[in-house]
Design an enzyme around this catalytic site. Structure first.
Site, PDB file in Angstrom:
ATOM      1  N   CYS A   1       0.826  -1.209   0.000  1.00 13.31           N
ATOM      2  CA  CYS A   1       0.000   0.000   0.000  1.00 13.31           C
ATOM      3  C   CYS A   1       0.866   1.268   0.000  1.00 13.31           C
ATOM      4  O   CYS A   1       1.840   1.355   0.730  1.00 13.31           O
ATOM      5  CB  CYS A   1      -0.924  -0.007   1.220  1.00 13.31           C
ATOM      6  SG  CYS A   1      -2.038   1.402   1.257  1.00 13.31           S
TER       7      CYS A   1
ATOM      8  N   CYS B   1       0.355   4.930   6.941  1.00 17.09           N
ATOM      9  CA  CYS B   1      -0.273   4.713   8.249  1.00 17.09           C
ATOM     10  C   CYS B   1       0.726   3.992   9.180  1.00 17.09           C
ATOM     11  O   CYS B   1       1.119   2.853   8.878  1.00 17.09           O
ATOM     12  CB  CYS B   1      -1.541   3.886   8.087  1.00 17.09           C
ATOM     13  SG  CYS B   1      -2.603   4.490   6.747  1.00 17.09           S
TER      14      CYS B   1
ATOM     15  N   CYS C   1       0.357   0.298  10.292  1.00 19.52           N
ATOM     16  CA  CYS C   1      -0.081  -0.733   9.343  1.00 19.52           C
ATOM     17  C   CYS C   1       1.034  -1.574   8.732  1.00 19.52           C
ATOM     18  O   CYS C   1       1.947  -1.054   8.081  1.00 19.52           O
ATOM     19  CB  CYS C   1      -0.904  -0.095   8.231  1.00 19.52           C
ATOM     20  SG  CYS C   1      -1.667  -1.379   7.181  1.00 19.52           S
TER      21      CYS C   1
ATOM     22  N   CYS D   1     -16.376  -9.364   5.619  1.00 19.78           N
ATOM     23  CA  CYS D   1     -15.749  -8.083   5.286  1.00 19.78           C
ATOM     24  C   CYS D   1     -14.472  -8.286   4.478  1.00 19.78           C
ATOM     25  O   CYS D   1     -13.559  -8.990   4.909  1.00 19.78           O
ATOM     26  CB  CYS D   1     -15.444  -7.326   6.580  1.00 19.78           C
ATOM     27  SG  CYS D   1     -14.671  -5.732   6.269  1.00 19.78           S
TER      28      CYS D   1
ATOM     29  N   CYS E   1     -19.488  -6.526   3.622  1.00 13.78           N
ATOM     30  CA  CYS E   1     -18.816  -5.277   3.970  1.00 13.78           C
ATOM     31  C   CYS E   1     -17.513  -5.214   3.193  1.00 13.78           C
ATOM     32  O   CYS E   1     -16.918  -6.240   2.879  1.00 13.78           O
ATOM     33  CB  CYS E   1     -18.545  -5.284   5.483  1.00 13.78           C
ATOM     34  SG  CYS E   1     -17.628  -3.850   6.047  1.00 13.78           S
TER      35      CYS E   1
ATOM     36  N   CYS F   1     -19.503   1.897   8.750  1.00 11.36           N
ATOM     37  CA  CYS F   1     -18.712   1.282   9.818  1.00 11.36           C
ATOM     38  C   CYS F   1     -17.476   2.144   9.992  1.00 11.36           C
ATOM     39  O   CYS F   1     -16.661   2.259   9.077  1.00 11.36           O
ATOM     40  CB  CYS F   1     -18.338  -0.145   9.416  1.00 11.36           C
ATOM     41  SG  CYS F   1     -17.178  -0.932  10.555  1.00 11.36           S
TER      42      CYS F   1
ATOM     43  N   ARG G   1     -17.870  -2.910  17.920  1.00 17.30           N
ATOM     44  CA  ARG G   1     -17.087  -4.117  17.632  1.00 17.30           C
ATOM     45  C   ARG G   1     -15.787  -4.184  18.400  1.00 17.30           C
ATOM     46  O   ARG G   1     -14.938  -3.305  18.277  1.00 17.30           O
ATOM     47  CB  ARG G   1     -16.717  -4.162  16.141  1.00 17.30           C
ATOM     48  CG  ARG G   1     -17.828  -4.667  15.306  1.00 17.30           C
ATOM     49  CD  ARG G   1     -17.556  -4.590  13.822  1.00 17.30           C
ATOM     50  NE  ARG G   1     -18.794  -4.182  13.186  1.00 17.30           N
ATOM     51  CZ  ARG G   1     -19.808  -5.000  12.965  1.00 17.30           C
ATOM     52  NH1 ARG G   1     -19.727  -6.265  13.226  1.00 17.30           N
ATOM     53  NH2 ARG G   1     -20.925  -4.544  12.446  1.00 17.30           N
TER      54      ARG G   1
HETATM   55  N1  SAM Z   1      -6.715   0.391   3.163  1.00 14.92           N
HETATM   56  C1  SAM Z   1      -7.992   0.622   3.675  1.00 14.92           C
HETATM   57  C2  SAM Z   1      -8.033   1.734   4.710  1.00 14.92           C
HETATM   58  O1  SAM Z   1      -7.013   2.017   5.297  1.00 14.92           O
HETATM   59  O2  SAM Z   1      -9.088   2.299   4.893  1.00 14.92           O
HETATM   60  C3  SAM Z   1      -8.627  -0.613   4.282  1.00 14.92           C
HETATM   61  C4  SAM Z   1      -7.824  -1.620   5.080  1.00 14.92           C
HETATM   62  S1  SAM Z   1      -7.111  -1.039   6.608  1.00 14.92           S
HETATM   63  C5  SAM Z   1      -5.986  -2.313   7.012  1.00 14.92           C
HETATM   64  C6  SAM Z   1      -8.452  -1.120   7.771  1.00 14.92           C
HETATM   65  C7  SAM Z   1      -8.208  -0.681   9.180  1.00 14.92           C
HETATM   66  O3  SAM Z   1      -7.453  -1.665   9.881  1.00 14.92           O
HETATM   67  C8  SAM Z   1      -7.425   0.586   9.432  1.00 14.92           C
HETATM   68  O4  SAM Z   1      -8.190   1.732   9.276  1.00 14.92           O
HETATM   69  C9  SAM Z   1      -7.019   0.419  10.889  1.00 14.92           C
HETATM   70  O5  SAM Z   1      -7.975   0.996  11.738  1.00 14.92           O
HETATM   71  C10 SAM Z   1      -6.981  -1.101  11.080  1.00 14.92           C
HETATM   72  N2  SAM Z   1      -5.618  -1.569  11.355  1.00 14.92           N
HETATM   73  C11 SAM Z   1      -4.605  -1.695  10.471  1.00 14.92           C
HETATM   74  N3  SAM Z   1      -3.477  -2.129  11.067  1.00 14.92           N
HETATM   75  C12 SAM Z   1      -3.768  -2.287  12.379  1.00 14.92           C
HETATM   76  C13 SAM Z   1      -3.014  -2.687  13.522  1.00 14.92           C
HETATM   77  N4  SAM Z   1      -1.730  -3.014  13.414  1.00 14.92           N
HETATM   78  N5  SAM Z   1      -3.625  -2.732  14.713  1.00 14.92           N
HETATM   79  C14 SAM Z   1      -4.959  -2.398  14.822  1.00 14.92           C
HETATM   80  N6  SAM Z   1      -5.705  -2.002  13.782  1.00 14.92           N
HETATM   81  C15 SAM Z   1      -5.129  -1.928  12.579  1.00 14.92           C
HETATM   82  C1  DTB Z   2     -11.309  -2.668  11.787  1.00 12.85           C
HETATM   83  O1  DTB Z   2     -11.580  -1.620  12.415  1.00 12.85           O
HETATM   84  N1  DTB Z   2     -10.554  -3.635  12.240  1.00 12.85           N
HETATM   85  C2  DTB Z   2     -10.386  -4.664  11.251  1.00 12.85           C
HETATM   86  C3  DTB Z   2     -11.337  -4.199  10.129  1.00 12.85           C
HETATM   87  N2  DTB Z   2     -11.770  -2.930  10.600  1.00 12.85           N
HETATM   88  C4  DTB Z   2     -10.901  -4.122   8.739  1.00 12.85           C
HETATM   89  C5  DTB Z   2      -8.986  -4.800  10.758  1.00 12.85           C
HETATM   90  C6  DTB Z   2      -7.977  -4.908  11.832  1.00 12.85           C
HETATM   91  C7  DTB Z   2      -6.676  -5.157  11.149  1.00 12.85           C
HETATM   92  C8  DTB Z   2      -5.598  -5.482  12.116  1.00 12.85           C
HETATM   93  C9  DTB Z   2      -4.304  -5.623  11.457  1.00 12.85           C
HETATM   94  C10 DTB Z   2      -4.177  -6.742  10.482  1.00 12.85           C
HETATM   95  O2  DTB Z   2      -4.623  -7.885  10.770  1.00 12.85           O
HETATM   96  O3  DTB Z   2      -3.576  -6.533   9.420  1.00 12.85           O
HETATM   97 FE1  SF4 Z   3      -2.843   1.212   3.357  1.00 14.07          FE
HETATM   98 FE2  SF4 Z   3      -2.749   0.040   5.728  1.00 14.07          FE
HETATM   99 FE3  SF4 Z   3      -3.170   2.653   5.566  1.00 14.07          FE
HETATM  100 FE4  SF4 Z   3      -5.099   0.953   4.750  1.00 14.07          FE
HETATM  101  S1  SF4 Z   3      -4.333   1.204   6.829  1.00 14.07           S
HETATM  102  S2  SF4 Z   3      -4.373   2.792   3.705  1.00 14.07           S
HETATM  103  S3  SF4 Z   3      -3.818  -0.707   3.960  1.00 14.07           S
HETATM  104  S4  SF4 Z   3      -1.290   1.573   4.928  1.00 14.07           S
END
Ligand code: SAM
Ligand code: DTB
Ligand code: SF4
Length: 326
Positions: free
Chosen positions: A53, A57, A60, A97, A129, A189, A261
């Site tokens: 990506c 973030c 992430c 989802c 979702c 959501c 959730r």
């Molecule tokens: N790329 C899209 C976005 O960012 O909207 C969708 C996927 S993203 C992985 C969805 C959500 O996962 C993020 O907004 C964040 O709140 C959650 N997330 C990602 N990495 C995480 C982590 N290490 N711990 C907890 N939540 C995480």
């Molecule tokens: C949300 O708030 N939590 C879920 C879902 N929406 C997409 C994702 C959590 C992702 C945690 C990090 C991972 O497993 O990559």
């Molecule tokens: Fe990309 Fe992860 Fe940010 Fe979603 S949360 S936009 S997958 S870097």
């Protein structure tokens, strides 16, 4: 007790900081008034496009710029996704989802494939979702027409702290996508993450933004940061369960009808700790041994927890939003 969209930061702060047992009691009372406390919705996540990506973030593991163990994978094939959805349904999930590591949706063949996935999952009678990054109004409309039930797009934290966590998009970008989703009549959501180094004021700020939207999100995920090696937040200390409980209870009091959730972070929690979260008003979990890329409790472990706590999985489409045509 009415649904309010005019909460002040002071009121939210008072709720958040009230003595924790009082807070749980109040949230449990609101929960019982608006929802069946014995029901918890079981949802399944699937990463349909993993890693690589362009966003930054800090939490992430899927951001291309950080060196994590996540393996990049192009968009899955429709059939593979539908097989996963079928298995999720058979194991008791009512919401499926699909997540993609995209900054935003583009109008290309990958989006057409996602629309096919949405159609197929909807036909199975699951709440579909997606979480695909930013969306235009037109793209949201197309997803709705394909049968999308809900769209996940998290605010993640307060507007004030947002820049410390992400620099490649703004809080307003996030709010705009939420508006586009709402306009397309898709269930919203949106929630956030705690444990990223934010202050309690930031948590309150995020709760304030969510609970003063013109309509509350139907679903509010509360995630505890899963610190992943290679990301800038790899060394963050784990949040205590009391902080999760405070966040969940406050969300429940502010947004009585929303599904709250208990999302990322369950892997570190005991059944007793999760029970406190359910008492405080959480009424949904993600099941399956993986979230998107990080570990989650085993399905059998969750089934045992439901038995011990006398919880029953909630049926799909119980909310007022219209059931999409199949
Ligand atoms: N790329 C899209 C976005 O960012 O909207 C969708 C996927 S993203 C992985 C969805 C959500 O996962 C993020 O907004 C964040 O709140 C959650 N997330 C990602 N990495 C995480 C982590 N290490 N711990 C907890 N939540 C995480
Ligand atoms: C949300 O708030 N939590 C879920 C879902 N929406 C997409 C994702 C959590 C992702 C945690 C990090 C991972 O497993 O990559
Ligand atoms: Fe990309 Fe992860 Fe940010 Fe979603 S949360 S936009 S997958 S870097």
């Amino acid at each position: 007790m009415e649904i309010r969209n005019d909460w002040t930061t002071e009121e939210i702060s008072e709720i958040y900081h009230s003595p924790v047992l009082e807070l749980i009691y109040r949230a449990a009372t609101v929960h019982r008034k608006f929802n069946d406390p014995s029901e918890v919705q079981v949802c399944t996540l699937l990463s349909v496009k993993t890693g690589g990506c362009p966003e930054d973030c800090s939490y992430c593991p899927q951001a291309a710029r950080y060196h994590t163990d996540v393996e990049v994978h192009k968009l899955l094939e429709v059939d593979e996704v539908l097989d996963n959805a079928k298995a999720a349904k058979e194991s008791g999930s009512t919401r499926f989802c699909m997540g993609a590591a995209w900054r935003e949706v583009r109008d290309n063949s990958d989006f057409d494939k996602v629309l096919e996935m949405v159609k197929g999952v909807n036909r199975m009678g699951l709440e579909v979702c997606c979480t695909l990054g930013m969306l235009t109004e037109d793209q949201a409309k197309k997803l709705k027409e394909a049968g999308l039930y809900a769209y996940n797009h998290n605010l993640d934290t307060s507007e004030a702290f947002y820049d410390e966590i992400i620099s490649t998009r703004t809080y307003d970008d996030r709010l705009e996508t939420l508006e586009n989703v709402r306009t397309a009549k898709i269930s919203v959501c949106s929630g956030g993450i705690i444990g990223m180094g934010e202050t309690t004021q930031d948590r309150i700020g995020m709760l304030h933004t969510l609970s003063t939207l013109p309509e509350h999100p139907e679903s509010v995920p509360v995630n505890a940061l899963v610190p992943v090696p290679g990301t800038p937040l790899e060394d963050q200390e784990n949040v205590s369960v009391w902080e999760m409980v405070r966040m969940i209870a406050s969300a429940r009091i502010l947004m009585p009808k929303s599904m709250v959730r208990l999302s990322a972070g369950r892997i570190r929690m005991t059944t007793e700790e999760q029970a406190l979260c359910f008492l405080a008003g959480a009424n949904s979990i993600f099941a399956g041994d993986k979230l998107l890329t990080t570990p989650n409790p085993e399905v059998n472990q969750d089934k045992a927890m439901f038995q011990v706590l006398n919880l029953k999985p909630r049926e799909s489409f119980k909310n007022k939003a219209a059931v999409p045509a199949m």
